[in-house]
Scaffold this active site. Structure first.
Site, PDB file in Angstrom:
ATOM      1  N   ALA A   2       0.861  -1.185   0.000  1.00 16.45           N
ATOM      2  CA  ALA A   2       0.000   0.000   0.000  1.00 16.45           C
ATOM      3  C   ALA A   2       0.892   1.228   0.000  1.00 16.45           C
ATOM      4  CB  ALA A   2      -0.898  -0.008   1.228  1.00 16.45           C
ATOM      5  N   LYS A   3       0.612   2.147  -0.885  1.00 17.90           N
ATOM      6  CA  LYS A   3       1.406   3.382  -0.944  1.00 17.90           C
ATOM      7  C   LYS A   3       0.742   4.374  -0.002  1.00 17.90           C
ATOM      8  CE  LYS A   3       3.467   6.461  -4.413  1.00 17.90           C
ATOM      9  NZ  LYS A   3       4.849   6.434  -3.938  1.00 17.90           N
TER      10      LYS A   3
END
Ligand code: PPE
Length: 311
Positions: free
Chosen positions: A154-155
């Site tokens: 997940a960014k």
């Protein structure tokens, strides 16, 4: 004048795109974001791999149970409209989704989910001469997060507290970037880039199990290298393999394809951009600058003449 920002479905001026100090994101780092580049081509501005970036934004949001009230198509359209509206021939695009107002406390489930898209002009991320001359980097003393602590795929905004520790140390040590290792000591990635190693004409890069962000530039470079007959292996990489590599380079939206000339003051190969790096760099820039695009990676944007900023 700075371009307007798309904020929850409307354009607002740069100055008016504000959040409250008690927003959840300010206290707990609860945002997910993307970085995308739009390049100037003869056919107008072209966004590189828009759909993949926005899908990763949705994936990041899903991990954090954020319900974005827009579909993938709506988000893609919003990005294109933001570029059109800005009138910029080329830009960096920053979509961000964050937990906004609502109750204080860690639990974010009752806080708003706000979405913004900003664009700006962004030159070479790792210094003016980086693409040609390469950069000097160090192995970071801070590790990449351990699996099952933060989701690496997940960014998320909070991940970049770790990244900024790495970057600050690098800068203080006179280096351009830090390469993080996993908690068990294998090579992961830079604070904002994936990493490739070339040894005996074969390319190596860390697998997603090495807690990397699965980069879209990384994926693109793999495709470009395969098309040129290189074999590519995703494998765990030991620290000393960095020092012994023929070539090393970073990939990322901001960093594009940036050669690395030293790591911890060890000269990599001949201490300058190597031939494989150059070939893949040229291939990358050829696509993004509007050359042949067999993978359909570009989304073209019309810039109307009246584009600009609201007053
Ligand atoms: N790893 C990390 C940790 C990362 O932040 C990026 C992008 C990548 C790999 C490469 O991913 P991709 O852009 O999909 O190829 N880093 C973004 C943010 C940089 C910043 O300083 O902000 C970017 O390059 O846009």
């Amino acid at each position: 004048m700075k371009p307007d920002i798309w904020f929850n479905g409307e354009f607002v001026s740069h100055e008016d795109a504000q959040v409250h100090v008690l927003s959840h994101v300010i206290h707990y780092g609860s945002s997910v974001f993307e970085g995308i580049r739009c390049y100037e081509t003869e056919r107008g501005p072209a966004v590189f791999r828009l759909e993949e970036h926005m899908q990763r934004l949705l994936d990041s949001a899903k991990v954090y149970r954020m319900e974005i009230p827009y579909t993938l198509d709506e988000l893609n359209t919003a990005v294109v409209e933001t570029i059109e509206h800005s009138g910029l021939p080329a830009c960096y695009i920053r979509p961000v989704v964050f937990r906004g107002e609502g109750p204080m406390g860690v639990n974010p489930l009752d806080n708003t989910v706000d979405t913004a898209i900003a664009v700006w002009e962004w030159g070479q991320y790792l210094g003016e001469e980086a693409l040609e001359k390469g950069v000097d980097v160090e192995v970071a003393s801070w590790n990449r997060m351990a699996p099952n602590t933060f989701p690496a795929m997940a960014k998320a905004g909070g991940n970049y507290l770790n990244a900024s520790l790495v970057k600050m140390n690098a800068v203080k040590n006179g280096k351009m970037e830090g390469i993080m290792l996993t908690t068990d000591g294998y090579v992961a990635e830079g604070s904002g880039e994936n990493l490739f190693l070339v040894k005996d004409e074969t390319l190596y890069t860390a697998p997603s199990s090495s807690t990397i962000l699965p980069g879209i530039t990384r994926d693109s470079v793999i495709a470009l290298a395969e098309a040129r007959g290189y074999s590519i292996e995703e494998k765990r990489i030991a620290r000393e393999e960095l020092y012994l590599a023929d070539e090393l380079f970073f990939t990322g939206t901001a960093a594009e394809v940036t050669p690395i000339r030293t790591v911890d003051d060890y000269e990599i190969g001949r201490g300058k951009r190597g031939p494989v790096t150059k070939e893949l760099q040229d291939a990358f820039f050829d696509v993004v600058q509007g050359g042949e695009d067999p993978h359909d990676w570009l989304t073209f944007v019309d810039v109307p003449e009246e584009a600009g900023v609201t007053t």
